[in-house]
Design an enzyme around this catalytic site. Structure first.
Site, PDB file in Angstrom:
ATOM      1  N   HIS A 224       4.352   6.923   4.556  1.00 15.91           N
ATOM      2  CA  HIS A 224       3.671   5.650   4.301  1.00 15.91           C
ATOM      3  C   HIS A 224       2.957   5.751   2.960  1.00 15.91           C
ATOM      4  O   HIS A 224       2.409   6.799   2.621  1.00 15.91           O
ATOM      5  CB  HIS A 224       2.654   5.390   5.411  1.00 15.91           C
ATOM      6  CG  HIS A 224       1.510   4.527   4.982  1.00 15.91           C
ATOM      7  ND1 HIS A 224       0.264   5.040   4.662  1.00 15.91           N
ATOM      8  CD2 HIS A 224       1.430   3.185   4.783  1.00 15.91           C
ATOM      9  CE1 HIS A 224      -0.536   4.048   4.295  1.00 15.91           C
ATOM     10  NE2 HIS A 224       0.142   2.922   4.355  1.00 15.91           N
TER      11      HIS A 224
ATOM     12  N   SER B  73       3.001  -1.872  -0.286  1.00 13.13           N
ATOM     13  CA  SER B  73       2.866  -1.150   0.971  1.00 13.13           C
ATOM     14  C   SER B  73       4.261  -0.772   1.434  1.00 13.13           C
ATOM     15  O   SER B  73       5.159  -1.615   1.463  1.00 13.13           O
ATOM     16  CB  SER B  73       2.200  -2.064   1.988  1.00 13.13           C
ATOM     17  OG  SER B  73       2.173  -1.438   3.238  1.00 13.13           O
TER      18      SER B  73
ATOM     19  N   HIS C  77       0.975  18.262   0.004  1.00 11.84           N
ATOM     20  CA  HIS C  77      -0.460  18.307  -0.318  1.00 11.84           C
ATOM     21  C   HIS C  77      -0.718  18.951  -1.678  1.00 11.84           C
ATOM     22  O   HIS C  77      -1.644  18.545  -2.384  1.00 11.84           O
ATOM     23  CB  HIS C  77      -1.220  19.041   0.792  1.00 11.84           C
ATOM     24  CG  HIS C  77      -1.520  18.171   1.975  1.00 11.84           C
ATOM     25  ND1 HIS C  77      -2.614  17.336   2.013  1.00 11.84           N
ATOM     26  CD2 HIS C  77      -0.855  17.956   3.131  1.00 11.84           C
ATOM     27  CE1 HIS C  77      -2.626  16.669   3.170  1.00 11.84           C
ATOM     28  NE2 HIS C  77      -1.550  17.031   3.868  1.00 11.84           N
TER      29      HIS C  77
ATOM     30  N   THR D 187      -0.870   1.048  -2.200  1.00 13.10           N
ATOM     31  CA  THR D 187      -1.928   0.961  -3.218  1.00 13.10           C
ATOM     32  C   THR D 187      -2.231  -0.512  -3.447  1.00 13.10           C
ATOM     33  O   THR D 187      -1.354  -1.369  -3.279  1.00 13.10           O
ATOM     34  CB  THR D 187      -1.532   1.626  -4.550  1.00 13.10           C
ATOM     35  OG1 THR D 187      -0.221   1.197  -4.934  1.00 13.10           O
ATOM     36  CG2 THR D 187      -1.563   3.142  -4.456  1.00 13.10           C
TER      37      THR D 187
ATOM     38  N   HIS E  21      -7.975   7.743  21.022  1.00 11.70           N
ATOM     39  CA  HIS E  21      -7.623   7.689  22.449  1.00 11.70           C
ATOM     40  C   HIS E  21      -6.634   8.786  22.839  1.00 11.70           C
ATOM     41  O   HIS E  21      -6.459   9.083  24.011  1.00 11.70           O
ATOM     42  CB  HIS E  21      -7.060   6.309  22.809  1.00 11.70           C
ATOM     43  CG  HIS E  21      -5.836   5.938  22.037  1.00 11.70           C
ATOM     44  ND1 HIS E  21      -5.861   5.550  20.724  1.00 11.70           N
ATOM     45  CD2 HIS E  21      -4.528   5.920  22.396  1.00 11.70           C
ATOM     46  CE1 HIS E  21      -4.625   5.290  20.320  1.00 11.70           C
ATOM     47  NE2 HIS E  21      -3.805   5.503  21.311  1.00 11.70           N
TER      48      HIS E  21
END
Lengths: 285, 285
Positions: B119, B105, B156, B122, B186
């Protein structure tokens, strides 16, 4: 004996009066101890975003000043049906139950790391039952310093006075409640140097309970004013500021991971800016 | 076909190799683009604080540099009995069930607001079932700028390539999963500009799934390196920095209010520093 509508009126009006008084006092301190003429910015909000239903709302006041880097003083009076998430979690609720809640909530993050941050909240809530809740606690940047311990001693002494006047033995109970509540289990540390915390207060004499709530608010003003005046001119350096940003990170962790007020706000569809008003102007991890 | 012990060994060893590779690459970038010779600080930890049981542990690596203000790259391999809170919440678990989980991580918060935060995670998890999970996503400070949109487009495109090579149609699925996951309800806003997110991957060919996990890791290195090189020399001002601190506050809110990894870590008694390694070096509210 007041009926429930009179109790709602008396309590919610008090929270507004207190908001006014607190904001005035903080503005005076801000202008007395800095060259700023910062004032609170006022923003009203309604809980129903579409404006079709009356679900209550509130008034958020925030000042970003030179003494008070970020001070938020909110009042709100909200009501309606309890969401499924809250049903059975608060007293006197059941499926389809309605609630009414009014309160004041403030958090002050001073610029100087020598002035402790402070939080105060008082509220009156009704479902099928009704009760008061609230609390007040301080968070100095350096929890270990003699200065901070001296401040905490004075702070607790004043709180003890008003608690014992309200009800014998309540200070110890509310102090412990505060210590238990403002604790970060994942860090195994307390958020600050404590204070008092209480909930589900319904002694049988509503007037006495209401008077205690008023006293907590007035005591906040007097006590914090003295703490600010005593600490505002203390010198501080970059290390102190770093410790403050570290302490503030714990404040964020507590409010986002644990605070019931934050959860209640998110789950009753409260105003997001008002709910997160408590978060510090800066924090470091 | 590998047996479960071989799968555990292969996956957990890969995560260590990847950790090494990533840290080396980041240290090279750090020294190429600044006058610092900052290195990762390495800290090993065990889950069982008393040292009586073998419950696994991990290795946390953190660099606080001039290009990478805070970069954390953690691996952990933990196992034991699932806590009551997690039983029935993850596949193949039941009362008294045991689990095994290994993963890498990382979160990188660059100093320059022009370099997006990133970030990547896996993992391979086994209960009575076993599966891979993970994801990678970027968070530019200014989500609306043309620069950021250009970066996101490239990011992407590369992710689409590896997803489609692994399994036709998976990019759209994993992209949507990412958008749904990294969303702050929120605030009614996304955390960043997305990426991919996937869980419960068990295609029937463990080797192919493992290869995809390796490809995600290697792609992270190549893609982020290019993004850093393209943006590291762009000028920025105080407004950009303020926007970065604002964006980081949303990162904190997401990680503390919503992130499953944070919850999993807290509920499996993980290392608190490793769990909160993802939090930014600074944030403003």
């Amino acid at each position: 004996m007041k009926n429930i509508d009179e109790k709602k009126k008396t309590s919610s009006e008090w929270f507004k009066v207190l908001q006014n008084n607190i904001c005035s006092e903080l503005e005076v301190l801000e202008s007395n101890y800095s060259d700023s003429n910062c004032k609170f910015k006022i923003k009203q909000w309604k809980r129903d975003k579409n404006g079709l239903d009356d679900l209550g709302g509130g008034e958020m006041r925030v000042m970003r000043g030179k003494i008070f880097e970020k001070a938020g003083v909110n009042v709100s009076t909200v009501y309606g049906a309890l969401s499924d998430k809250l049903v059975n979690k608060i007293p006197g609720s059941e499926k389809g139950a309605s609630f009414w809640a009014s309160g004041i909530s403030l958090v002050i993050h001073p610029k100087s790391p020598k002035i402790p941050a402070i939080h105060m909240n008082t509220r009156f809530i009704t479902t099928k039952k009704s009760w008061f809740g609230g609390g007040i606690d301080i968070t100095p940047s350096d929890k270990e310093s003699l200065e901070s311990k001296k401040i905490a001693k004075f702070f607790h002494k004043e709180l003890k006075k008003i608690c014992e006047e309200y009800k014998k033995g309540s200070y110890e109970k509310y102090k412990k409640w505060c210590d238990d509540y403002f604790f970060l289990p994942h860090r195994n540390e307390s958020r600050g140097l404590g204070g008092i915390f209480f909930d589900y207060i319904d002694s049988g004499s509503w007037n006495q309970d209401m008077k205690f709530i008023e006293t907590v608010g007035n005591t906040f003003i007097n006590v914090y004013k003295k703490i600010v005046i005593d600490t505002v001119n203390l010198p501080w350096n970059i290390k102190d500021k770093e410790l403050q940003c570290h302490r503030r990170s714990r404040y964020v962790e507590f409010n986002l991971l644990h605070d019931r007020g934050t959860k209640f706000g998110l789950e009753t569809d409260g105003n997001i800016d008002a709910i997160f008003m408590s978060l510090p102007p800066s924090a470091s991890w």
